[in-house]
Design a protein around this motif. Structure first.
Motif, PDB file in Angstrom:
ATOM      1  N   THR A   1       0.834  -1.205   0.000  1.00  0.00           N
ATOM      2  CA  THR A   1       0.000   0.000   0.000  1.00  0.00           C
ATOM      3  C   THR A   1       0.866   1.252   0.000  1.00  0.00           C
ATOM      4  N   ALA A   2       1.913   1.255   0.833  1.00  0.00           N
ATOM      5  CA  ALA A   2       2.820   2.400   0.888  1.00  0.00           C
ATOM      6  C   ALA A   2       3.500   2.621  -0.455  1.00  0.00           C
ATOM      7  N   ALA A   3       3.940   1.535  -1.099  1.00  0.00           N
ATOM      8  CA  ALA A   3       4.606   1.653  -2.401  1.00  0.00           C
ATOM      9  C   ALA A   3       3.656   2.213  -3.451  1.00  0.00           C
ATOM     10  N   VAL A   4       2.407   1.752  -3.451  1.00  0.00           N
ATOM     11  CA  VAL A   4       1.415   2.223  -4.423  1.00  0.00           C
ATOM     12  C   VAL A   4       1.142   3.711  -4.229  1.00  0.00           C
ATOM     13  N   VAL A   5       1.006   4.137  -2.964  1.00  0.00           N
ATOM     14  CA  VAL A   5       0.743   5.549  -2.665  1.00  0.00           C
ATOM     15  C   VAL A   5       1.886   6.428  -3.184  1.00  0.00           C
ATOM     16  N   ILE A   6       3.120   6.008  -2.922  1.00  0.00           N
ATOM     17  CA  ILE A   6       4.281   6.791  -3.368  1.00  0.00           C
ATOM     18  C   ILE A   6       4.371   6.818  -4.898  1.00  0.00           C
ATOM     19  N   VAL A   7       4.114   5.659  -5.527  1.00  0.00           N
ATOM     20  CA  VAL A   7       4.158   5.592  -6.996  1.00  0.00           C
ATOM     21  C   VAL A   7       3.093   6.504  -7.602  1.00  0.00           C
ATOM     22  N   ILE A   8       1.909   6.505  -7.009  1.00  0.00           N
ATOM     23  CA  ILE A   8       0.833   7.367  -7.523  1.00  0.00           C
ATOM     24  C   ILE A   8       1.209   8.840  -7.391  1.00  0.00           C
ATOM     25  N   CYS A   9       1.823   9.212  -6.262  1.00  0.00           N
ATOM     26  CA  CYS A   9       2.274  10.602  -6.074  1.00  0.00           C
ATOM     27  C   CYS A   9       3.300  10.990  -7.145  1.00  0.00           C
ATOM     28  N   CYS A  10       4.279  10.119  -7.362  1.00  0.00           N
ATOM     29  CA  CYS A  10       5.326  10.412  -8.353  1.00  0.00           C
ATOM     30  C   CYS A  10       4.758  10.453  -9.769  1.00  0.00           C
ATOM     31  N   THR A  11       3.854   9.518 -10.063  1.00  0.00           N
ATOM     32  CA  THR A  11       3.226   9.503 -11.391  1.00  0.00           C
ATOM     33  C   THR A  11       2.398  10.766 -11.604  1.00  0.00           C
ATOM     34  N   SER A  12       1.694  11.184 -10.557  1.00  0.00           N
ATOM     35  CA  SER A  12       0.899  12.417 -10.642  1.00  0.00           C
ATOM     36  C   SER A  12       1.787  13.609 -10.950  1.00  0.00           C
ATOM     37  N   TYR A  13       2.937  13.641 -10.288  1.00  0.00           N
ATOM     38  CA  TYR A  13       3.871  14.750 -10.536  1.00  0.00           C
ATOM     39  C   TYR A  13       4.392  14.716 -11.972  1.00  0.00           C
ATOM     40  N   TYR A  14       4.747  13.527 -12.452  1.00  0.00           N
ATOM     41  CA  TYR A  14       5.259  13.402 -13.821  1.00  0.00           C
ATOM     42  C   TYR A  14       4.198  13.844 -14.837  1.00  0.00           C
ATOM     43  N   CYS A  15       2.968  13.398 -14.629  1.00  0.00           N
ATOM     44  CA  CYS A  15       1.879  13.769 -15.544  1.00  0.00           C
ATOM     45  C   CYS A  15       1.585  15.266 -15.469  1.00  0.00           C
ATOM     46  N   ALA A  16       1.631  15.820 -14.254  1.00  0.00           N
ATOM     47  CA  ALA A  16       1.368  17.252 -14.082  1.00  0.00           C
ATOM     48  C   ALA A  16       2.432  18.094 -14.787  1.00  0.00           C
ATOM     49  N   VAL A  17       3.687  17.643 -14.711  1.00  0.00           N
ATOM     50  CA  VAL A  17       4.771  18.352 -15.414  1.00  0.00           C
ATOM     51  C   VAL A  17       4.535  18.318 -16.922  1.00  0.00           C
ATOM     52  N   ALA A  18       4.105  17.155 -17.421  1.00  0.00           N
ATOM     53  CA  ALA A  18       3.817  17.037 -18.854  1.00  0.00           C
ATOM     54  C   ALA A  18       2.674  17.965 -19.255  1.00  0.00           C
ATOM     55  N   VAL A  19       1.643  18.021 -18.420  1.00  0.00           N
ATOM     56  CA  VAL A  19       0.509  18.919 -18.689  1.00  0.00           C
ATOM     57  C   VAL A  19       0.963  20.373 -18.676  1.00  0.00           C
ATOM     58  N   MET A  20       1.764  20.725 -17.669  1.00  0.00           N
ATOM     59  CA  MET A  20       2.240  22.101 -17.551  1.00  0.00           C
ATOM     60  C   MET A  20       3.102  22.496 -18.743  1.00  0.00           C
ATOM     61  N   ASN A  21       3.987  21.589 -19.182  1.00  0.00           N
ATOM     62  CA  ASN A  21       4.824  21.874 -20.350  1.00  0.00           C
ATOM     63  C   ASN A  21       3.983  22.050 -21.606  1.00  0.00           C
ATOM     64  N   SER A  22       2.946  21.229 -21.729  1.00  0.00           N
ATOM     65  CA  SER A  22       2.055  21.344 -22.878  1.00  0.00           C
ATOM     66  C   SER A  22       1.313  22.681 -22.860  1.00  0.00           C
ATOM     67  N   VAL A  23       0.840  23.078 -21.675  1.00  0.00           N
ATOM     68  CA  VAL A  23       0.148  24.364 -21.541  1.00  0.00           C
ATOM     69  C   VAL A  23       1.091  25.515 -21.875  1.00  0.00           C
ATOM     70  N   ARG A  24       2.332  25.399 -21.421  1.00  0.00           N
ATOM     71  CA  ARG A  24       3.320  26.448 -21.711  1.00  0.00           C
ATOM     72  C   ARG A  24       3.618  26.538 -23.198  1.00  0.00           C
ATOM     73  N   GLU A  25       3.730  25.398 -23.859  1.00  0.00           N
ATOM     74  CA  GLU A  25       3.972  25.406 -25.305  1.00  0.00           C
ATOM     75  C   GLU A  25       2.818  26.090 -26.037  1.00  0.00           C
ATOM     76  N   GLN A  26       1.606  25.771 -25.628  1.00  0.00           N
ATOM     77  CA  GLN A  26       0.446  26.401 -26.243  1.00  0.00           C
ATOM     78  C   GLN A  26       0.428  27.905 -25.957  1.00  0.00           C
TER      79      GLN A  26
END
Length: 367
Positions: free
Chosen positions: A163-188
């Protein structure tokens, strides 16, 4: 509205949206816990209703309500900057999600609620803010997980570690996806900003007269309307000068149109130099020029008019006889409340005609 104003408005709209979402989540959670308290919770795990109200209603709702009130007042205060308010609303939402995760983690999935703030921070295009929320979300998830374990859930060690590993992985994945979204918004955003600048350059080019690089008649019509509107709000003095080059037709006839163009260019450069730019200088047509004087007294305007007249008469041109000197006739009109743009211009036009009639190489003021 320029791009900067649009960007400020964009951030302000998102601040209001996040604030509204936070209030809505707070209200929905409060109602849900009250309903659960009366029908389920106090009858099972917590035997007494006061105990339930303290642990699941009073403490978490008190924390959320307190920070909601503080941030709401912070957002509506004019003394704080836009970036500070962006940080405030994002961390408000993060705290609310973390409180739910910490106090209401009946289900494992609730542990990852702080990750929602990571995605929400991406829309504000601030990398430091996004990183701060990610670190805070990791810390919040770990604290919630620790409380979940402390509550004595009947899971073995492998389940807890998983459970702890899944929670941490989800947090890191969320950050990675958010960075991708932010970069896409910045490009636009960069693309839109570049397009905006190109469009602005084209519009400005359409407002410039190609020979002298002064603002043209279309720009003058917009400027005079803006001056009158500003006068109604500020009551600051306004004056309009219409300038006509004396005997300009004889220059074209005797020395050619190329030489005439050189005179127009030289006079335009003189105006730009003496008036500090071409913002309020216009080529009205042919050998007629217009200058708008904003928030200047009559004495200052008359001094400037004399500088223009005197400097132009002293100009030497290679293509003319040594005894030939160019000159101007100028009419200056003071704006008065109630005048239309047409009336204001016609008053200056009549004054310029009076200057020509009186012998040229002079200016006439109509107060």
């Amino acid at each position: 509205m320029d791009f900067t104003e649009y960007k400020i408005g964009y951030y302000k709209r998102w601040q209001k949206r996040i604030l509204s979402i936070s209030w809505l989540v707070f209200a929905a959670l409060l109602v849900m816990e009250v309903v659960f308290g009366f029908f389920f919770r106090f009858c099972t795990e917590y035997r007494t209703l006061p105990h339930y109200w303290f642990n699941y209603v009073a403490v978490p709702s008190g924390i959320n309500l307190l920070i909601l009130i503080i941030v709401t007042r912070f957002i509506h205060s004019p003394s704080h900057g836009l970036k500070q308010k962006n940080y405030a609303v994002i961390f408000l939402f993060f705290v609310i999600m973390s409180v739910i995760s910490f106090f209401h983690n009946y289900y494992v999935i609730v542990l990852v609620l702080p990750c929602f703030a990571i995605f929400l921070s991406a829309v504000l295009s601030d990398r430091k803010l996004l990183l701060s929320v990610f670190i805070a979300s990791l810390a919040g998830a770990v604290l919630s997980l620790a409380r979940w374990i402390a509550r004595g859930e009947k899971y073995d060690v492998s389940m807890t570690v998983g459970t702890a590993a899944v929670v941490i992985v989800i947090c890191c994945t969320s950050y990675y996806c958010a960075v991708a979204v932010m970069n896409s918004v910045r490009e636009q955003t960069d693309f839109i900003y570049d397009s905006y600048n190109k469009q602005k350059l084209l519009i400005n080019e359409l407002r410039l007269e190609p020979l002298t690089r002064l603002c043209n008649r279309t720009a003058f019509a917009e400027a005079i309307a803006g001056c009158i509107k500003s006068y109604r709000e500020t009551d600051e003095p306004l004056m309009l000068a219409l300038i006509d080059l004396d005997d300009f037709k004889s220059v074209n006839d005797k020395y050619g149109h190329v030489s005439g163009d050189a005179v127009l260019i030289a006079f335009s450069d003189l105006l730009i130099r003496l008036l500090g730019g071409n913002r309020n200088v216009f080529r009205y047509g042919g050998d007629e020029f217009v200058v708008l004087f904003k928030n200047q007294n009559l004495e200052t305007v008359e001094d400037t008019a004399e500088q223009i007249r005197s400097a132009f008469t002293k100009m030497n041109f290679d293509f003319v006889d040594t005894d030939f000197r160019c000159s101007i006739s100028m009419g200056i009109s003071v704006y008065h409340a109630g005048m239309t743009g047409k009336q204001w211009f016609e008053t200056a036009d009549s004054a310029a005609y009076a200057a020509k009639t009186a012998g040229k190489n002079q200016f006439v003021v109509v107060v």
